[in-house]
Each structure stands twice: as structure tokens, then as C-alpha cells.
Design a protein around this motif. Structure first.
Motif, PDB file in Angstrom:
ATOM      1  N   PRO A 122       0.875  -1.285  -0.066  1.00 61.08           N
ATOM      2  CA  PRO A 122      -0.327  -0.380   0.541  1.00 61.08           C
ATOM      3  C   PRO A 122       1.138   1.057  -0.061  1.00 61.08           C
ATOM      4  N   MET A 180       0.944   5.307   0.236  1.00 59.22           N
ATOM      5  CA  MET A 180      -0.242   6.405  -0.198  1.00 59.22           C
ATOM      6  C   MET A 180       0.321   7.765  -0.888  1.00 59.22           C
ATOM      7  N   TYR A 194      -7.031   5.135  -1.738  1.00 55.49           N
ATOM      8  CA  TYR A 194      -5.862   4.552  -0.908  1.00 55.49           C
ATOM      9  C   TYR A 194      -7.416   4.692   0.058  1.00 55.49           C
ATOM     10  N   THR A 230      -4.392  -0.251  -1.328  1.00 56.23           N
ATOM     11  CA  THR A 230      -4.524   0.799  -2.453  1.00 56.23           C
ATOM     12  C   THR A 230      -5.871  -0.071  -3.255  1.00 56.23           C
TER      13      THR A 230
END
Ligand code: CUA
Length: 309
Positions: free
Chosen positions: A86, A88, A132, A164
């Protein structure tokens, strides 16, 4: 909008492409090994087969080959899965998702006013943009899984995890809770609705508004029933009753595709049936039946909720 299959093998986003590739490559490698083993088995069953030298076979097929194959697959999948972490990024749209027994609370930040917008069981996202999801759980461990868009991520009480998502094309992508979380785990579905970016902006601006005032007598009566029945003990309708957030925010409930976390398609009849007896439709759900409500009031309440778009 059509709903593609809820399947890892029908990817519609970048992360899901990688996971779909894993599925095919591992399946392919497994199938080849299976066929090779079956061929060797057939060979060994032949009547006049030459006796094999066991030491060579054990070292070669039992040790060297698996080590080689597993090392290659491990190296390849580690390299590919670096894409699944993930991230951001600055441009990503942040959405917070809280899993509850047995529904999903979804929160956005209104880009105009900065205030929070709450909805439920539906994550609307702009197509072609990375999103996100900040994930949390309110009660027990759940897991968010939308197979066509990304891998699954556990949602653990007291801990924020992230995922995500990116849908390349507009569409509706079904997802579900992927961690057993109690009696209605199976009825804890959600939909990711990817919209064209302009459509998404319009939708978010609409969601930021308080509830629309009823334009006819029946929904007007329904609003009064909502307050009489004390629905605000668990639900909020912005502009009408700043209730609790124990149950889903209903400010724009009429605009959602489904109710009861993927249980029923959303329309007046389903809303009425759900309010009359949620325990019959989803036993164990925390919503009590609206006992003592008469048919007329029930119809009015359902009509009111349906027009909250
Ligand atoms: Cu929530 Cu399973």
C-alpha cells in the motif's frame, strides 16, 4: 452499469492484474509438475521397466528440482508483489473504511467544506485514479476483499491498515468480508462503484449536502415516522436528526445500490421489508424489528428513505 464476476481471474485494476498473474503462473507450474509426476508413475507401472537408481531420483526429483522450482517461483513472486505494497501517494484519494458486524462504514472528506461524509456498504471511487483506503475494525477482525481490484487486507480493531485500489474503467465491482466474523459473515458484502471522474465529483458534492426535504405528502409523513420510531437512536440523517453512528448513516440511503450489506437490491419494497423484520432477513443483525409499526407508516417510512438520494 454491469457487474463483472467477483473473481481473481477477471482483474480490472493494477494490483488485481498482478494477483491474477500469480494465480495463473502458480496454477500452470502446479499443473506441469502434476503431469510430470503422472507420467513418471505411468512409466514405473510398465511391466518391463528398467529398475531406476533410487539415489539419483531422490536427490534429483525429490530435492534438487523442488528447490530450483520453488526458488524461481519465490523470487518471481517476491519481485512482482513489490507492486502490491500500500502506497499513499500525494495524488491518491483517501477514504476511510470501518468494518462492523456486519456492514461497512465508508467515510470521505468533503473537498469543499472539509467535513466528513459517511455512507455505507458502497465505496464510490473515480476510475483511473489511485485510491487509498484506510482500514479499521470496530468490533472483531474482518477483511476487505474486492477480487477484481486488489488483494485482501485484514481489518483489526485498534489498528489502522491500508490498501490501495485502482479501477481502470467505470463499473461495479463486488467485494466481501474475507475473515469469519460471526453469524452474518456471509452477508457482509460491499460494492466498489467506479465512476468517471466528473461523475464522481458530482456524486461527492451531492453526498456532502444534507438530506433532501420530502416533496410529497407520503415521504413527509415518513420523516415524521422516522422520528416517532426513534430511528435516530442508531442512524443519522444529516439535516433531520443528528443521531448516533451505531447503524449506517442514512442521509443519502436512496442513492445506494443495495441495503443490508449486499443483501437486497435497494428499492422501496426492500426497505419496507427490511425495516419490518430485519431479523428474518439477516438473523442476528443488531437492528431490531420495528414492532408495532402499522402498514401505512411503514409504507411512508420506506417512501421517505427511498427519496433520500
Ligand atoms: Cu466481517 Cu466477515
Amino acid at each position: 452499469m454491469s457487474e463483472p464476476l467477483q473473481s481473481v481471474l477477471h482483474p480490472a485494476g493494477a494490483d488485481a492484474e498482478v494477483i491474477g498473474q500469480f494465480a495463473w503462473v502458480l496454477f500452470g507450474a502446479g499443473a506441469l509438475i502434476f503431469l510430470a509426476v503422472m507420467a513418471l508413475l505411468a512409466l514405473s507401472l510398465r511391466r518391463h521397466a528398467q529398475p531406476l537408481r533410487p539415489g539419483v531420483w531422490i536427490a534429483g526429483a525429490g530435492v534438487a528440482l523442488p528447490v530450483l522450482l520453488l526458488t524461481i517461483l519465490l523470487g518471481w513472486s517476491t519481485w512482482r508483489s513489490a507492486r502490491l505494497v500500500p502506497q499513499m501517494s500525494g495524488n491518491a484519494l483517501a477514504i476511510s473504511v470501518t468494518a462492523r458486524m456486519w456492514w461497512w462504514e465508508v467515510r470521505y472528506r468533503d473537498p469543499a467544506g472539509g467535513r466528513e461524509i459517511a455512507t455505507a456498504n458502497e465505496i464510490r471511487i473515480p476510475a483511473g485514479r489511485t485510491v487509498y483506503l484506510g482500514l479499521n475494525a470496530a468490533d472483531v477482525i474482518h477483511s476487505l476483499w474486492v477480487p477484481a481490484l486488489a488483494g485482501k487486507r485484514d481489518m483489526i480493531p485498534g489498528r489502522v491498515t491500508g490498501l490501495t485500489l485502482r479501477a481502470e474503467k467505470p463499473g461495479v465491482y463486488r467485494g466481501q468480508c474475507a475473515e469469519y466474523c460471526g453469524a452474518q459473515h456471509a452477508h457482509m458484502a460491499l460494492h466498489v462503484v467506479a465512476l468517471a471522474p466528473a461523475e464522481f465529483d458530482a456524486w461527492l458534492a451531492q453526498q456532502a449536502r444534507p438530506a433532501q426535504a420530502p416533496a410529497a405528502a407520503l415521504p413527509e409523513r415518513g420523516r415524521a415516522v422516522f422520528l416517532e420510531q426513534r430511528c435516530q437512536s442508531c442512524h443519522t440523517i444529516r439535516g433531520v436528526a443528528a443521531g448516533s453512528s451505531l447503524g449506517p448513516d442514512l442521509t443519502h440511503v436512496g442513492s445506494r445500490l443495495q441495503i443490508g450489506a449486499g443483501l437486497l437490491r435497494n428499492h422501496r419494497g426492500a426497505l419496507a421489508g427490511w425495516i419490518a423484520d430485519p431479523q428474518a432477513l439477516k438473523p442476528g443483525v443488531f437492528m431490531p424489528a420495528a414492532s408495532g409499526i402499522d402498514g401505512e407508516s411503514l409504507r411512508a417510512l420506506a417512501a421517505y428513505l427511498e427519496q433520500l438520494r
